[in-house]
Design an enzyme around this catalytic site. Structure first.
Site, PDB file in Angstrom:
ATOM      1  N   HIS A 242       0.839  -1.207   0.000  1.00  0.00           N
ATOM      2  CA  HIS A 242       0.000   0.000   0.000  1.00  0.00           C
ATOM      3  C   HIS A 242       0.872   1.254   0.000  1.00  0.00           C
ATOM      4  CE1 HIS A 242      -4.061   1.779   1.402  1.00  0.00           C
ATOM      5  NE2 HIS A 242      -3.349   2.701   0.787  1.00  0.00           N
TER       6      HIS A 242
ATOM      7  N   HIS B 108       1.331   5.191  -2.121  1.00  0.00           N
ATOM      8  CA  HIS B 108       0.854   6.161  -3.115  1.00  0.00           C
ATOM      9  C   HIS B 108       2.082   6.796  -3.757  1.00  0.00           C
ATOM     10  CE1 HIS B 108      -3.371   5.999  -1.748  1.00  0.00           C
ATOM     11  NE2 HIS B 108      -2.804   5.705  -0.588  1.00  0.00           N
TER      12      HIS B 108
ATOM     13  N   ASP C 185       0.933   2.600   3.859  1.00  0.00           N
ATOM     14  CA  ASP C 185       0.077   3.640   3.285  1.00  0.00           C
ATOM     15  C   ASP C 185       0.910   4.909   3.041  1.00  0.00           C
ATOM     16  OD1 ASP C 185      -2.032   5.089   2.305  1.00  0.00           O
ATOM     17  OD2 ASP C 185      -3.156   5.161   4.186  1.00  0.00           O
TER      18      ASP C 185
END
Lengths: 421, 315
Positions: free
Chosen positions: A53, A55, A303
């Site tokens: 995970h 970005h 994340d």
């Protein structure tokens, strides 16, 4: 291409050894050195870490991060494999974008990239994306991530379709109507600060809904696999524990920031601590740690969510959510919980755990396995210095903290992807 | 990130909330407001205390009343006042809060008065400017000068806040006035009862010392020496918090009937602007118990006193 790393130890042994890598695989242990030789400085070798995970913001938001900066940061953090989220501009819902990202990443020489693709076109939650084409292009997971899956029927269809392809659907489990305008955990701290709260029930209610959908599909013979991202509340974890006991095909991840920080951090009104789902309470953090130990939690994910400094200097209502710390995730976890969890369990949660849920081959250090490995310095304390970060987001909640477990060397496909200077 | 413990000797640099303020310091501000009220009664309503200093009224959210009150307070202390209104400025062109504050600071602003829609924004201005900041309302968090003027008005009436009971009725959830009073009044010895419909009364506020919650307005005002009606934002109806404004007014309006349940000498307060005949009846707003205009007058004196306390005699 041949590379030998000397003066290293395996995590379960005190013996000093060497490993030789050739043509992208492990050739053998303690054989005569060949090719370039790197001194592992007595570090502990493990399979390279796997991040499910992150970005990476490419395409479209490269002021925050791009493939080169994000994957270099991952390699510096000991990661050999990264799954990037599809909430880019445009959204990764097109096979051509998946192919172009993989091709670009493969030439960079940092961590491997496996894109997650959108479950629905444009991540709008209305119509399924071309899941079959996306899988063929190299997408490894489907998710609408932070857009949440407000339309339960569409999520159900997506789980069913992806299940037939043997693919994971991952969800940001949060009921948007319960979250409403919440920017931090709802509780005494949010009330004291006068900031709109996001209740724990927003997460647990959504997890309960999705588990019921999954159970229904299983009853009809579907092999659907639901993966719950960044679980943050004790109650939602309890629901997952129960669902696993019932035999549902559900997995979940937990983020180090939800283990190490609580809503108390918001008291200084610094949006660096604004993250979705929000930082919860110590009770939640303790429950998550328990979940890591008892196997309810399948893996640790970060994340990694970079934003520009200017964005994170906005007020708490206006600033975007996210913390970017892929390069210190292992040192943070090892320093805080290495003693409690044990090194073997921690490594499992960051290597074999994510591989298992993705149905990837188990990471291995045996001859013939892919030469993706990390050498960790478990002893030397070093200060977290954001100025040295490879990510474009050169700020962090942990700046100035003394951590142990920093990667000395990360090798991906037999090539050096990171080496500490 | 928590504030340093309050000590009577430490002189806080900002008034963001009351966290690093001691009861002694706060009482000194109230005491000094007596002097400021006398200044306001003179034919020449001006003292030279802040001569040469530039105070910036930085209003990132519209507010005519609070801005005017602060502006007059600063001018009566002889400060130069720079008014910055976000609606007509670079902020509407996308400039960040930090950039805005750094530019204003480069104009040699000596202190900021900040109003912003986001809780914590005044803290950010303090961090980015390095100058003394007075919070004139940040989101639903705090409005400390309003709470000080409310405390002052109650003290003026009863001589002391010790043992006094103040009922605050209305949309507590979205109210910085309620939060600041709930923080301040118990520090000065008073008891606070927060009252409103359950959807507008967050139960977590009961954790504050000296604060109790109830959804029953009669229970709230029983034994109360002061009853404050909060402004009900009519926009809140869209959020589904209430069945109707009529239902709200019938249940929670501060009016003569409700005041009959309070202490015999109890006074009526309202932070303004009022929705007459919604959260407060016209009779209650204009009647003998009302101290609403006195609050406005006291507000100017309190703001003068706060400016004096933060800016005079500091290197």
């Amino acid at each position: 291409m041949t590379l030998t790393i000397t003066n290293i130890k395996r995590s379960n042994s005190d013996k000093t050894e060497s490993v030789t890598l050739e043509n992208g695989v492990i050739k053998g242990w303690n054989i005569p050195a060949e090719g370039e030789t790197i001194d592992g400085q007595g570090g502990t070798v493990a399979p390279a870490l796997i991040e499910l995970h992150a970005h990476l913001r490419e395409p479209g938001q490269t002021e925050k991060e791009d493939l080169a900066s994000g994957l270099a940061a991952a390699a510096a953090g000991g990661y050999g494999t990264v799954v990037c989220m599809p909430n880019t501009v445009p959204v990764i819902d097109d096979p051509a974008i998946v192919r172009s990202l993989i091709q670009k990443a493969s030439g960079l020489g940092f961590a491997r990239l496996h894109p997650a693709a959108a479950l629905t076109k444009g991540q709008h939650g209305e119509a399924l994306a071309e899941l079959s084409y996306l899988k063929d292009a190299g997408a490894v997971m489907f998710t609408d991530d932070g857009r949440t899956n407000e339309n339960a029927r569409v999520l159900r269809l997506g789980l069913e379709y992806a299940g037939s392809l043997g693919m994971v659907v991952s969800v940001h489990a949060e009921d948007a109507s319960l979250r409403a305008d919440g920017v931090m955990n709802e509780g005494p701290v949010s009330e004291a600060l006068g900031l709109p709260g996001n209740p724990a029930a927003g997460e647990s209610a959504r997890v309960a809904r999705d588990l019921e959908i999954l159970a229904g599909l299983h009853a009809q013979g579907s092999k659907a696999h639901l993966h719950i991202q960044h679980l943050s509340t004790a109650r939602a974890l309890e629901l997952v524990r129960g669902a696993k006991a019932r035999g549902l095909n559900v997995t979940c991840e937990v983020c180090p920031h939800h283990l190490t920080l609580t809503d108390e951090a918001l008291r200084g009104f610094d949006a660096i601590y604004k993250v979705a789902p929000p930082l919860r309470t110590q009770t939640d953090a303790d429950a998550l740690l328990e979940g890591l130990k008892d196997g309810t939690v399948d893996c640790i994910a970060t994340d990694h969510a970079p934003h520009t400094r200017a964005e994170k200097e906005r007020d708490l209502l206006d600033a975007p959510s996210g913390i970017a710390y892929i390069e210190l995730a292992f040192p943070l976890m090892y320093t805080r919980f290495g003693g409690d969890l044990g090194l073997e369990k921690l490594l499992d949660l960051m290597t074999a755990g994510p591989a298992r849920l993705m149905n990837w081959p188990a990471p291995s250090l045996e001859a013939g396995a892919p030469a993706d490995l990390v050498v960790l310095d478990l002893d030397t304390e070093r200060e977290v210095n954001p100025a040295e970060f490879k990510t474009k987001a050169k700020f962090t909640p942990w700046a100035g903290e003394m951590l142990r477990g920093w990667p000395l060397l990360t090798v991906v496909g037999g090539q050096v992807a990171y080496r500490r200077e | 990130m928590t504030a340093a413990p309050a000590s009577p000797s430490a002189r806080p640099r900002h008034l963001l909330d009351f966290q690093d303020w001691s009861p002694e310091r706060l009482t000194a501000i109230l005491d000094n407001a007596d002097t400021m009220l006398q200044v306001l009664d003179r034919p020449v309503k001006k003292v030279p205390a802040l001569q040469g200093l530039t105070v910036c009224n930085a209003f990132f959210e519209n507010s005519t009343r609070t801005r005017t009150s602060f502006e007059l307070a600063a001018r009566r202390m002889s400060a130069d006042v720079l008014t910055f209104a976000a609606g007509s400025s670079s902020v509407s062109k996308g400039e960040s809060l930090r950039d805005t504050v750094e530019v204003l600071t480069a104009y040699k602003v000596d202190a900021y008065i900040v109003r912003h829609h986001a809780a914590g924004a005044a803290h950010l201005v303090a961090r980015y400017s390095g100058k003394p900041v007075i919070n004139a309302g940040d989101g639903r968090r705090a409005h400390p000068t309003q709470a000080l003027l409310d405390a002052y008005t109650v003290r003026q009436e009863f001589g002391s806040l010790e043992g006094k009971r103040v009922a605050i009725i209305g949309d507590v959830r979205h109210s910085r006035v309620a939060r600041s009073n709930a923080e301040l009044l118990p520090m000065l010895g008073a008891e606070v009862v927060l009252c409103g419909p359950a959807t507008l009364l967050p139960s977590d506020l009961a954790a504050l010392p000296g604060v109790t919650l109830t959804s029953d307005p009669k229970e709230a005002v029983r034994g109360a020496h002061a009853v404050m009606a909060l402004r009900l934002q009519k926009e809140r109806m869209g959020g589904g918090f209430l069945g109707s404004l009529q239902e709200y007014a019938d249940t929670y309006q501060v009016n003569e009937a409700l005041m009959a349940e309070a202490e015999s000498g109890a006074i009526v307060l309202h932070p303004g602007p009022m929705n007459r005949d919604l959260e407060i009846s016209g009779e209650a707003a204009d009647g003998a118990r009302s101290r609403i205009l006195q609050q406005v007058e006291n507000g100017q004196a309190i703001r003068m006193s706060v400016l004096y306390h933060l800016l005079v005699g500091r290197d």
